[in-house]
Structures are given as structure tokens and as C-alpha cells.
Write a protein that holds these residues in place. Sequence first.
Motif, short mmCIF file in Angstrom:
data_model
loop_
_atom_site.label_atom_id
_atom_site.label_comp_id
_atom_site.label_asym_id
_atom_site.label_seq_id
_atom_site.Cartn_x
_atom_site.Cartn_y
_atom_site.Cartn_z
N UNK A 156 0.84 -1.21 0.00
CA UNK A 156 0.00 0.00 0.00
C UNK A 156 0.87 1.25 0.00
N UNK A 157 1.94 1.24 0.79
CA UNK A 157 2.84 2.40 0.86
C UNK A 157 3.56 2.59 -0.47
N UNK A 158 4.09 1.51 -1.04
CA UNK A 158 4.85 1.62 -2.29
C UNK A 158 3.99 2.12 -3.45
N UNK A 159 2.71 1.79 -3.43
CA UNK A 159 1.83 2.16 -4.54
C UNK A 159 1.17 3.52 -4.38
N UNK A 160 1.45 4.23 -3.30
CA UNK A 160 0.89 5.57 -3.14
C UNK A 160 1.48 6.50 -4.19
N UNK B 124 5.69 10.96 5.22
CA UNK B 124 4.37 10.69 5.79
C UNK B 124 4.38 9.47 6.69
N UNK B 125 4.97 8.39 6.23
CA UNK B 125 5.05 7.18 7.05
C UNK B 125 5.86 7.45 8.32
N UNK B 126 6.96 8.17 8.18
CA UNK B 126 7.79 8.50 9.34
C UNK B 126 7.02 9.32 10.36
N UNK B 127 6.18 10.25 9.88
CA UNK B 127 5.35 11.04 10.80
C UNK B 127 4.38 10.15 11.56
N UNK B 128 3.80 9.16 10.87
CA UNK B 128 2.90 8.23 11.54
C UNK B 128 3.62 7.38 12.57
N UNK C 18 3.09 12.87 2.82
CA UNK C 18 1.81 12.39 2.33
C UNK C 18 0.92 12.05 3.53
N UNK C 19 -0.27 12.64 3.59
CA UNK C 19 -1.17 12.47 4.74
C UNK C 19 -1.69 11.04 4.81
N UNK C 20 -1.99 10.43 3.67
CA UNK C 20 -2.47 9.04 3.67
C UNK C 20 -1.37 8.11 4.16
N UNK C 21 -0.13 8.37 3.75
CA UNK C 21 1.00 7.56 4.22
C UNK C 21 1.19 7.71 5.72
N UNK C 22 0.87 8.89 6.26
CA UNK C 22 1.01 9.09 7.71
C UNK C 22 0.02 8.22 8.47
#
Length: 198
Positions: free
Chosen positions: A35-39, A49-53, A79-83
Motif C-alpha cells: 500500500x505504501x509503495x503504490x501511493x 508521511x510514514x515516518x510522521x505516523x 503524504x497524509x495518507x502515508x502518515x
Amino acid sequence: MLFRRRSEETGWTRFRIAVWPRRSWSRSIAYFTKRVLRLSGSPHAIAAGVAAGVLTSFTPYLGFHIIGAAALAWLIGGNVIASAIGTFAGNPLTFPLIWATTLETGRYMLGYHATTSDRWIGKRLMHMEFDALWQPLLKPMTIGGLIWGTVAALTTYALLRGSIAAFQQQRRRRLVERAKARARQAQSASRQDGVLTA
């Protein structure tokens, strides 16, 4: 209803699936990785974004992780969705380790010496007195969470940015090859039509 279950799941079943997914944790991790790679977005935006999450999942403020992650991602251009996906770093399996580590780290940083009354705060939790919870529990967990969360977030960013860049480059290459193959097929089809009409 279209996708309704034949038999309703019990509360225990839902809890068990939240703690241990039906098809194993490795499959769930693989799903979130894809899911992350395909964003859509730049490697920096997705990784940030992922790091913020991940960072916000180390804080003790349950219920505010996604909101905090989205705000932090917006501030750093992530990226907010990645977060939101990154907040899954905090889950029923990792929370006990995160909470114990952040509490002890925060107490060490603040110079606290845990007393018996600080270790057994059940009465304070029952009454939800913020002032009584802040000093012995929330303050050290917040400080420890920011320290360990920053370490985890920077590690996540470093690992993801290169992986996402490589994945996106490979994906672009595949799309270009498919477009060229379609163009060749269209040219050969038009030549065959020209031969047949001649």
C-alpha cells in the motif's frame, strides 16, 4: 446488504483478529508495504508521511495518533495518507514494548525515581485526573516517546525513501515498455490491414 457477513462476528473475535490477523502478521505487513509503495507522490513525501505516523505512534495519546500524524506530515511536506498507514507501527503487539520503553526513558531523562505509588496508578486512571497522570506517567512517556519516536521515524524514512524511489523507477520502466509493446502491436496491426486492403 451486498458484503454483509452470514454470521455476525463477536466482540472477542474482532479483538482476536486485531491482535493476531487471520492470515498472519507477515501477510499484513506485506499488504501495508505494498500500500505504501503504490501511493502516488514523491519518495520524500511518502517516506516522510510514514515516518510522521511512526513518530506519533510512540506518543501516549491514544485516539490522537492519526490526527497528530496528519498534522506533522502536512508540516514536513509528507503524504497524509502515508502518515495514517505509518500509525500502524503502534498496534496491540508493539504498544506494551513502546509504553514500557518510553516511560523508563522519560523517567531517566527527567531524573525520576519510580515509587510504588507511581507504578500502581489504577486509581488515577479510573478517575482520569489529567494533573495526577501528567507528572508520573504522561510527561515521561511523552519525552521518551519523542526520543524513541524520532529514532524510529528517521530510520523508517531512510529505509523507505530509497525503496520507494527504486520501486517508482521500476514501475515507470514497466509502463514505458508496455506502451512501446502496445505501439508495436498497433503498427503491426495497421500494416496487416494495409496489406489486406491492397
